[in-house]
Design an enzyme around this catalytic site. Structure first.
Site: not given
Ligand code: FMN
Ligand code: FAD
Ligand code: FES
Lengths: 254, 305
Positions: B45-46, B70-72, B129, B242-243, B264
């Site tokens: 997690k970030g 938008a977890i923030g 972010c 991405g997806g 993700g």
């Molecule tokens: C709930 C959630 C929280 C995320 N938090 C972060 C984060 O803290 N730092 C970050 O670099 N990316 C964050 N991402 C982005 C993911 O790492 C990823 O780049 C993005 O979701 C695209 O991949 P996916 O379509 O397979 O989910 C978050 C994505 C989601 C859905």
């Protein structure tokens, strides 16, 4: 194992009130793990996210889980069209449910609308020691009254429009009832009103909350709700899917 | 059995699938389903320099084929991570990547320095972010910003450094090239695309932050295109995401130019996705007589126009 994913066969389905469906699933071992107040996270064909639905009842011997839900949007609409012998893919049982300390104590269970279902499995643990207050919009939305009666509970129903039972809110019916603990699930105004009762009477109260969810297991931090830290009373965020859905009301910042 | 091992910036992964930052916490929840060694790696997690509580709820919305969040950047801070999560993660038999986000270059550098003194395997610098003003996105959307912050962190970082790019830019190729020029060892892409949903009854945005980051299946074609564009501009490896929801999507992102992958949003509907995707990849490679997954990277054959 605390929870797992399983594709469950639908054993039965019933339309029990306006837009409200009652499903029984064969969940095998997952039913044995289920605790009152926990939920299942259901995959909806064609949707990116699962839908959280409370466990209404569990039959450990037969390995079945019962869920009752109302159509609110596309996801619940799609689920409502499933039929017996179709399957539902669930991730379950999830979350921290109601903490049951002593089932010999007299307790009050209060449910509002579609917040009623999770109270049934809880009520079964207390039987005749539970007084159950059920609040609905109108007669058409009344659900599970017979099930609570069968569990041996004392049941009081209220409707907003007076078309069934007491005309008014469940919280109107509390004065004069004797109990040592309260459990609730329902809309926030109802939970707030119960929190005031709990404060006034000094009675413990556990409430179940709702929030939009993604993972359902505590990994994504999506389902935040504002709470107080125990040590410092500072405000922070807890997560409904893992720390809840059931919380001690004193922890919650309404 | 094809060879699924890949190497990114000198770090060896047992397979190309890495859990994407923010979707997998610090690994403990999904460890209930399987050993984390099924994954090539985990991106945390970030993490920020100090604890962050994150945004008020609702933080989640859904749209056709995707979700918004938008977890923030809710997280316990870098020191807590180093003390409580990193030691456990390092025992799980998978590569551990620390994903960091900051408000100023100094914050990124301070975190890079602290983490350089630990046994974390790699850093992923999130300058993309979309959900917090101070989430680094101000550096991530201009070439100069990307190059400068990468160069600054590079000086404070003894670990392999991966820079995570934002798709919310005009020319992803230029941005990728800027990260390489700044000294990045790898790039990861794409972060979420900024989006919004409105409740038509209340006329309020569903997400309390108003906007959120779009992720999930709908992002795939955008990720494929952007990875392909970046691949043509840089020599450093690309970790693509991405997806992805199936092994076929994984193959596609590899062909577009990825050396490794992150998954993700798919965890939310299918916690077992990494196992199923690895199996599918393996079958695809075997059936096509490909000995190693590394042979897929960038091997798309574009039409000449
Ligand atoms: C709930 C959630 C929280 C995320 N938090 C972060 C984060 O803290 N730092 C970050 O670099 N990316 C964050 N991402 C982005 C993911 O790492 C990823 O780049 C993005 O979701 C695209 O991949 P996916 O379509 O397979 O989910 C978050 C994505 C989601 C859905
Ligand atoms: C722990 C928990 C237990 C629940 N138990 C029950 C139950 O037993 N019976 C029942 O009828 N309903 C229950 N709900 C509410 C139920 O989850 C929502 O009504 C349902 O998700 C709506 O989905 P939809 O696709 O029909 O609606 P849409 O509005 O189209 O859904 C869009 C998105 O928003 C989410 N969402 C919308 N409303 C809610 C809500 N109230 N709570 C959480 N997420 C929401 C959906 O999951 C989906 O991700 C529960 C919610 C939670 C959090
Ligand atoms: S839904 Fe992911 S943390 Fe609760």
């Amino acid at each position: 194992m605390k929870f797992d994913v399983k594709t469950c066969r639908i054993i039965s389905k019933q339309n029990i009130a306006a837009d409200t469906y009652d499903f029984t699933l064969f969940a095998d071992k997952l039913a044995q793990l289920a605790q009152p107040g926990q939920f299942v996270h259901i995959q909806v064909p064609g949707k990116t996210l699962r839908r959280p639905i409370s466990i209404c009842d569990a039959d450990k011997e037969n390995g079945t889980l019962r869920i009752v839900f109302q159509i609110r949007g596309e996801g619940t609409e799609i689920l409502s069209r499933l039929k017996p012998d179709d399957t539902m893919n669930i991730l379950a049982p999830l979350g921290h449910g109601y903490e049951i300390k002593d089932t010999a104590k007299k307790v009050l269970l209060a449910g509002g609308g579609i917040g009623v279902p999770p109270l049934l499995y809880l009520a079964k643990q207390y039987g005749a020691n539970a007084t159950v207050l059920l609040g609905f919009r109108s007669k058409d939305f009344v659900i599970l009254e017979q099930d609570f009666l069968q569990a041996g509970c004392r049941v009081i129903v209220a409707t907003d429009d007076g078309t069934y039972g007491h005309h008014g809110m469940v919280t109107d019916c509390i004065d004069g009832l004797a109990f040592e603990e309260m459990f609730a699930c329902g809309p926030e105004p109802m939970l707030k009103a119960l929190a005031q009762v709990a404060n006034r009477r000094g009675t413990p109260l556990q409430v179940s909350l709702e929030e939009r969810m993604a993972c359902g297991v505590g990994a994504c931090l999506g389902c935040a709700c504002k709470t107080k830290r125990e040590e410092t009373q500072d405000e922070t965020y807890s997560h409904v899917c893992k720390d809840g859905p059931v919380f001690d009301y004193r922890k919650i910042v309404f | 059995m094809a060879d699924l091992r890949v190497t990114v910036a000198g770090v060896d992964f047992s397979n190309p699938l890495i859990a994407a930052s923010g979707t997998f916490g610090f690994g403990r929840e999904y460890n209930e389903f399987y050993s984390l060694s099924v994954l090539g790696g985990i991106s945390s997690k970030g993490i920020t320099l100090k604890e962050r509580l994150g945004n008020p709820p609702p933080r989640i919305a859904e749209a056709p084929g995707c979700m918004l969040n938008a977890i923030g950047l809710q997280n316990p801070g870098v020191d807590y991570f180093i003390q409580h999560d990193l030691p456990w993660l390092k025992q799980q038999g998978t590569v551990v990547i620390a994903n960091i986000a900051g408000n100023t270059p100094e914050e990124y550098c301070a975190m890079a320095e602290k983490l350089s003194h630990t046994d974390v395997d790699m850093l992923e610098m999130n300058i993309s972010c979309p959900n917090v003003k101070e989430g680094g996105v101000q550096f991530g959307t201009s070439c100069m910003g990307v190059e400068q912050i990468t160069a600054a962190v590079r000086r404070h970082c003894t670990k392999p450094l991966m820079v995570k790019l934002s798709p919310n830019v005009t020319d992803i190729g230029d941005i990728a090239a800027a990260a390489e020029a700044g000294g990045a060892d790898a790039i990861s892409m794409i972060n979420t695309l900024t989006g919004m949903r409105i409740d038509i009854q209340t006329r309020r945005p569903i997400i309390r932050n108003n906007t959120g980051g779009v992720s999930g299946p709908s992002l795939l074609p955008i990720a494929v295109r952007m990875i392909w564009q970046a691949y043509q501009r840089v020599k450093i490896p690309i970790v693509g995401m991405g997806g992805i929801s199936s092994w076929k999507d994984a193959v596609e992102l590899m062909l577009a130019g990825s050396t490794a992958l992150q998954i993700g949003t798919v965890f939310f509907s299918n916690p077992y996705a990494p196992i199923e995707i690895t199996e599918g990849l393996n079958r695809y490679l075997d059936e096509n007589g490909i000995a190693s997954v590394t042979e897929l990277t960038g091997q798309m054959i574009p039409w000449e126009n």
